[in-house]
Each structure stands twice: as C-alpha cells, then as structure tokens.
Scaffold this active site. Structure first.
Site, PDB file in Angstrom:
ATOM      1  N   ASP A 376       0.869  -1.170   0.000  1.00 40.28           N
ATOM      2  CA  ASP A 376       0.000   0.000   0.000  1.00 40.28           C
ATOM      3  C   ASP A 376       0.915   1.233   0.000  1.00 40.28           C
ATOM      4  OD1 ASP A 376      -2.286   1.646   0.440  1.00 40.28           O
ATOM      5  OD2 ASP A 376      -1.802   1.686   2.568  1.00 40.28           O
ATOM      6  N   ASP A 568      -1.819  -1.010   5.936  1.00 41.49           N
ATOM      7  CA  ASP A 568      -2.080  -0.504   7.285  1.00 41.49           C
ATOM      8  C   ASP A 568      -3.542  -0.150   7.517  1.00 41.49           C
ATOM      9  OD1 ASP A 568      -1.752   3.028   7.317  1.00 41.49           O
ATOM     10  OD2 ASP A 568      -1.980   1.767   5.566  1.00 41.49           O
ATOM     11  N   ASP A 572      -7.171  -2.512   3.486  1.00 42.72           N
ATOM     12  CA  ASP A 572      -6.112  -3.452   3.111  1.00 42.72           C
ATOM     13  C   ASP A 572      -6.354  -4.854   3.667  1.00 42.72           C
ATOM     14  OD1 ASP A 572      -4.588  -1.524   1.745  1.00 42.72           O
ATOM     15  OD2 ASP A 572      -3.750  -0.800   3.634  1.00 42.72           O
TER      16      ASP A 572
END
Length: 674
Positions: A376, A568, A572
C-alpha cells in the site's frame, strides 16, 4: 495522497487511540515453550509448583547429576587400575547407584508413557538400551548413556528457558504498580485496578503501565519495548502514549484509554506467546516423522539382534545385542524434535527485538520464500500525515472555499479531512452541516448552510456529472475537489511525505532476491507513479478502489508468485488475508489490518520488511543445518554400529552430542543483528 475515502481508518495517525492487538486466550507457560509435537524429549509437565519449589527441584536434579558423574568417573578409574576388590557386587553397586541417581526419572517417565499408550518414547529407548548394557556387563557404558542423556536434557531445558526469558524480559516487564490520581491525591495501586478514563502519573524514568492520552503539555518517551528503536519520541498534549514506553525527562499525567489486559504491550506479549505454539511446516513434519521413525528404529534394533542368527556363522547373541543397543541409542530423534522448534522460537524472539511480531513459526518459513512484495502507499511507504499546500477557488473566495470544505470534512475521521480542518482553524464555526454521507473511494456529500456540497476526488464529481477543469487530472499533486450546488468551486492540494527509509527498503528487498515490488494505491495515479519512480518500485497502480486492489492482487497470484502484502488500513485487510504472508504496520495500522496480518511491524518502518525476510531466511537456514547435522551424524554412526565398529561411547556422542550442537546452533540466531 491516498484516495480520499479509500481508508477512513487511518485517522489513528492523528489523534485517535492506537490499535490494540487482539489475540486469543493466553497459553500456559508449558505451551509457551516450543512444543516438539511428540513428547519424547521433554518429560510430561509436572504439577504446578511455586517458584522456590521449582528452583529447589532443579538444584536437586543438578546435584544428583554431579554425584552420578563422580561415581562414574571413580568407577572408570578403579576399572582402569584393575583394583582387586572392585568387582562383583561392589562394582555393580557403584555403577548401579550412579545409574539410579540419574536414571530413575527416565524409567518412571518411560512407564508413564507406556501407560498412556506411547510405547516408543525416548525414555523407553534410553531404558532398554541402558538395561541391555547392564545385562552385558558394560556398566560404565550403561551409566554413561543415561548420564549424558540427562545432561543433554539439562542443556535443552536451559536453552528453552533462556529463549523464553529473552522474550519475556523484552516485553513482559509491565509495571506492578502505578500512581493513580483520585480526588487530587496520588495513590499507588495495581495497574489492573485502574479503569478507563482515570488519570495516572508517570514519574521520570518510570515505564508506562497503561495506554492513555497525554494530559501534560509535553513529555519525551523511550519506545524501544514497542518499536525496537530507543530514539526519544516527543509527545505533546492529547497525543497517544502506549504501555511499555519509558518517561525520559519529567513527571507526566495520562488519561487511561484501555484496561491493563487490553493495553498494546499486553497484546504484544500475548501475540508472541501464541506464536510459539503455531508450527512451521518443517516443524510439523519432524514431529510427525518422529512418531513413525522411533518405532521403526525399535523394530530394526530387534531385527539386528535376532535376524543374523539365520545368516551368520558363529552367531553370538551378546555381540549382536550390543550392536542393537548402540543402534537404539544413536536413533533417538532428540536433536531434531527439540532443536528445530527452538530454532523457530529463537527466530520469533529475534524478530520481537527488532520490532517485528510473527504470529507463528510457519510465517518465518513463508517469509524466506517471498519473491514478490506488494505494498500500500499511504501509511506504509508514506507518513500518512497530510498538509494543505494550496487553496485554489473557482468563482468564490478562498475563504469561502476553505470554509465549506472544512465544515464538511469536520464530520470525517480521515487524515486528509483532519489536515483540512487543522488548516482551516475555526473558520467554519457555527455553520450548519446536515445529511453527511461518505461515498467509499470517492469523498463526502452533505449540506452546509442549506447548500449541497461535495468534497473528494475527481471520481466524486464525475459520479454526479459535475464538470471541472480537466487539466487537473494531469497534476501529480493530491487534489481535493469541491463542488457547491453541482457547480465546481475549486480545489485544495494535499501533500504526503515519503518515509525516510522507504527507498532503502525497496533497494534491500531487491538485494534479498525479491524479483518484483508492486504498489497498489487508491490515490491519484499520477501521484502513485511519481512515488514509484522516486522509490524505484517495479510496478505501480493508482486510482484503485478497495475491490480493485483485490482484483490486481489476484491477478498477481495467478502467475504463481510467492507474495507478501504490506498495508495498514481497514481497506487493506482483504488483501492482507489473501497474501501468502500478510504484513501490517502496527503503529499506524487499523485494528482490522493488524487482526488479519500474519506479521506486524511495530515500528512502521518499510525497511523492516527486508529485516523480516532476512530473519525468515536465517531461521530456515539454521533449521536445515540442524536437520543435516542430525541426520548426517546419525546415519554415519548407525552404519558403524550395525557393523560393530561403533561402541556405546560413539552412540552417546551421536545422540546427546549432536543434540547439544544443534541446540547451540539454534539459539545462535538470538545473538545475530539484522
């Protein structure tokens, strides 16, 4: 800037409570020790005992071992000097006493194991091997086999205890008392008795016992117990302070936000304890192997004793029995079933010292084989802390644009929203905001002082067919577009900072053999590509909704890659669950990401991804070194024993000696720097 509404859980980076690591029921201390899976090398757990009693029992065991060793050495010397009176019953009594001092527990456990249906335990192997040696008159060798076996057990217990202590000393040093402020007075209480919302006082040099928000204007803390980094962390009023941090400079007061058992430090401890019980595939294989291997060895020893009668001229029973006893002693799988779990346990301990929490030994194995790392962006490779860079109005004043945007954003907990509100100050105070609706992956819709307002990305305006300056699509900066009553009213540019170690992290991953690095982000594609170029990431995809991330990830999986995903946010979590190894940033990360992840990086440093891979590779290397050592030496000495070349002395080395070498090799990882 991450897609404005892709992840509304990242407000944690600004001022909301840090996530608590939620894990299952805490294991008992016996379970916390590496479980060998077959029960052959560690005696059945004793009844609960107090600390003083346990220490006395261990001390008595050591004393008996020393006495046995002295008697054995004395007997060997008398045999060597050929003393006339040292024969017959006297010789048997000396060696017999030496044997009983160390062997009685082993014989007892062998009987217990047989009673439970576990006939082919290591206790049984040691018992029949040493009884056979006494039957043949090889008293010294019989005592030596049992004595050195017990000495090996002492070393094994000490190594496991050392591993356990090394982890507990790092994270299970929670304070036993805390100063609680009640009615203006400070009283000392157990932290378990403190309730959420109460105020505690932390003196300089003291460890924080409970999670809380800082009430003092500012304070500096050492965060090494949580992050592995001892660099001081300056906190200001209202910021989150976590259990385990150490107050460095002056008295500070906190308002407690979680109970003692729910604190971040308690969660980390439980997580590491649980990890010890989750086995790697290699560990599971060795446990299953030992259950099959041991009875096969017993039957081979019986065959070695009796089958030669039909094929060998001048067959001598005692000669072939001796060879079978050597075969039995060598065959004990102790080096494998103890040192291998200990190797993984050491890897988990080494990881915890580096601010990385593995939720099981199996993930150490998985990390070693990773060839693709997908990440990410916001909160993972970038700080996730946004600032307004520019306010560009269209047909209205800058103050009006900022006012309506901040009024609507004040109803969101997203870091971008907080950045806008912080920049605007109290400019929107008194404005009436109604009917606020969050549109996932797009932005916010609502009414401000009766006017319909949209604040979000370009896709939000496109969704409602609102035209805007198309040249904005090519800008690399993160933009927050605003529309009032279906008319484009301007934009705010938002910037996020790349983490200091992000570029080094990508370089280290490539050096470790990771073939492909990929970034999946909901942020504007131009921004994503800019960050990817800066960090030298192989592939990057921007403008993704949460479901798009899943689709891209599944496409990568179809290529047969071994993939780790690092994220995080709550958005996700689905991808983390799909990955071969899911990694969550534990400092800024959402509860959902941390819950779903297999590995948690407490420091929020991208470079720790490479550290986790190095730990996995080194742990796997040590485990396979132990397997090769144990099998290599055992096969060699088994062969020599079958042909009558090796004696029981060589058998002792092949069993106990190799086990000790394997254990020393396993605990070596705890002293390594990563």
């Amino acid at each position: 800037m991450e897609n404005h509404r892709e992840n509304n859980s990242r407000d944690i980076a600004v001022e909301t409570p840090e996530p608590t690591i939620k894990v299952g029921k805490r294991q008992t201390e016996q379970e916390f020790v590496a479980d060998d899976g077959c029960g052959c090398c560690t005696p059945p757990p004793p009844k609960k005992n107090n600390s003083a009693g346990a220490k006395k029992e261990k001390k008595d065991s050591y004393v008996l071992t020393v006495l046995s060793l002295l008697l054995l050495l004395g007997g060997i010397v008398l045999d060597w000097q050929d003393v006339s009176w040292f024969e017959g019953y006297i010789r048997l009594a000396v060696f017999g006493l030496a044997y009983v001092l160390v062997g009685w527990k082993v014989i007892w456990y062998a009987g217990r194991s047989i009673a439970r249906g576990d006939v082919f335990s290591e206790f049984f192997l040691m018992t029949i091997a040493t009884f056979g040696a006494f039957y043949l008159g090889e008293f010294a060798e019989g005592v030596a086999v049992m004595l050195f076996y017990v000495i090996g057990e002492h070393f094994q217990e000490s190594a496991v205890a050392r591993s356990r202590r090394s982890i507990k000393e790092l994270i299970d040093n929670r304070p036993e008392e805390v100063q609680l402020i009640r009615n203006g007075q400070a009283i000392t209480v157990n932290p378990r008795d403190v309730k959420v919302g109460e105020v505690i006082r932390i003196r300089a040099g003291e460890k924080v016992a409970l999670d809380g928000t800082l009430l003092s204007e500012e304070a500096s803390f050492n965060t090494a117990a949580l992050t592995g980094e001892s660099r001081p962390d300056r906190k200001t009023k209202g910021e989150k302070v976590l259990a385990g941090m150490i107050n460095l400079d002056k008295v500070a007061e906190l308002r407690v936000t979680s109970l003692f058992e729910d604190s971040t430090l308690s969660g980390i401890l439980k997580l590491v304890e649980q990890a010890a019980g989750r086995k790697a595939k290699t560990q599971q294989f060795i446990s299953k192997f030992a259950k099959v291997y041991t009875p096969i060895i017993v039957f081979l020893a019986l065959s070695l004793t009796f089958l030669p009668y039909f094929f060998v001229e001048n067959y001598v029973f005692n000669e072939w029995l001796y060879r079978a006893l050597v075969f039995l002693v060598i065959s004990c799988p102790c080096a494998l079933v103890v040192s291998i779990p200990l190797g993984y346990f050491g890897g988990i301990g080494a990881a915890s010292r580096n601010g990385i929490l593995f939720k099981g030994a199996s993930f150490l194995d998985s990390m070693a084989g990773i060839d693709t790392v997908v990440m990410d962006k916001t909160g993972t490779l970038t700080e996730g802390v946004f600032q307004v860079q520019e306010v560009q109005p269209n047909r209205i004043s800058e103050a009006q644009l900022l006012r309506v945007a901040a009024a609507l954003e004040s109803h969101s907990s997203h870091p971008v929203a907080k950045a806008v509100v912080a920049y605007a100050g109290n400019i929107y105070a008194g404005d009436e905001v109604k009917e606020v609706e969050e549109i996932a992956g797009h932005g916010l819709k609502g009414k401000v002082n009766g006017k319909e307002v949209l604040v979000g990305n370009a896709k939000l305006l496109q969704k409602f067919n609102i035209s805007y300056d198309s040249s904005l699509d090519s800008k690399e900066e993160g933009l927050l577009l605003v529309a009032i009553d279906k008319v484009y009213a301007g934009y705010l540019s938002i910037a996020d900072k790349v983490k200091e170690d992000a570029a080094a992290a990508i370089e280290q991953l490539h050096q470790l053999g990771v073939k492909t690095t990929v970034m999946l982000s909901g942020d504007k594609d131009s921004i994503v590509q800019k960050v990817a170029r800066e960090l030298k990431i192989d592939k990057a995809y921007g403008g993704l909704l949460p479901q798009d991330k899943v689709s891209h990830f599944e496409a990568l999986q179809q290529d047969g890659k071994k993939i780790a995903f690092v994220g995080d946010g709550i958005n996700d979590a689905p991808v983390i669950a799909l990955a071969d190894v899911g990694i969550a940033m534990g400092g800024l990360g959402s509860d959902a990401a941390i819950e779903t992840a297999d590995v948690v990086i407490q420091t929020d440093q991208p470079a720790k991804i490479a550290t986790a891979i190095r730990l996995g590779k080194k742990t796997k290397q040590i485990v396979w070194q132990n397997i090769a050592l144990a099998f290599g030496v055992k096969i060699l000495v088994l062969s020599l024993g079958a042909f009558g070349i090796a004696s029981l002395w060589e058998a002792v080395f092949a069993d106990v000696g190799v086990a000790l070498l394997a254990i020393l090799n396993a605990i070596r990882i705890q002293r390594m720097k990563f």
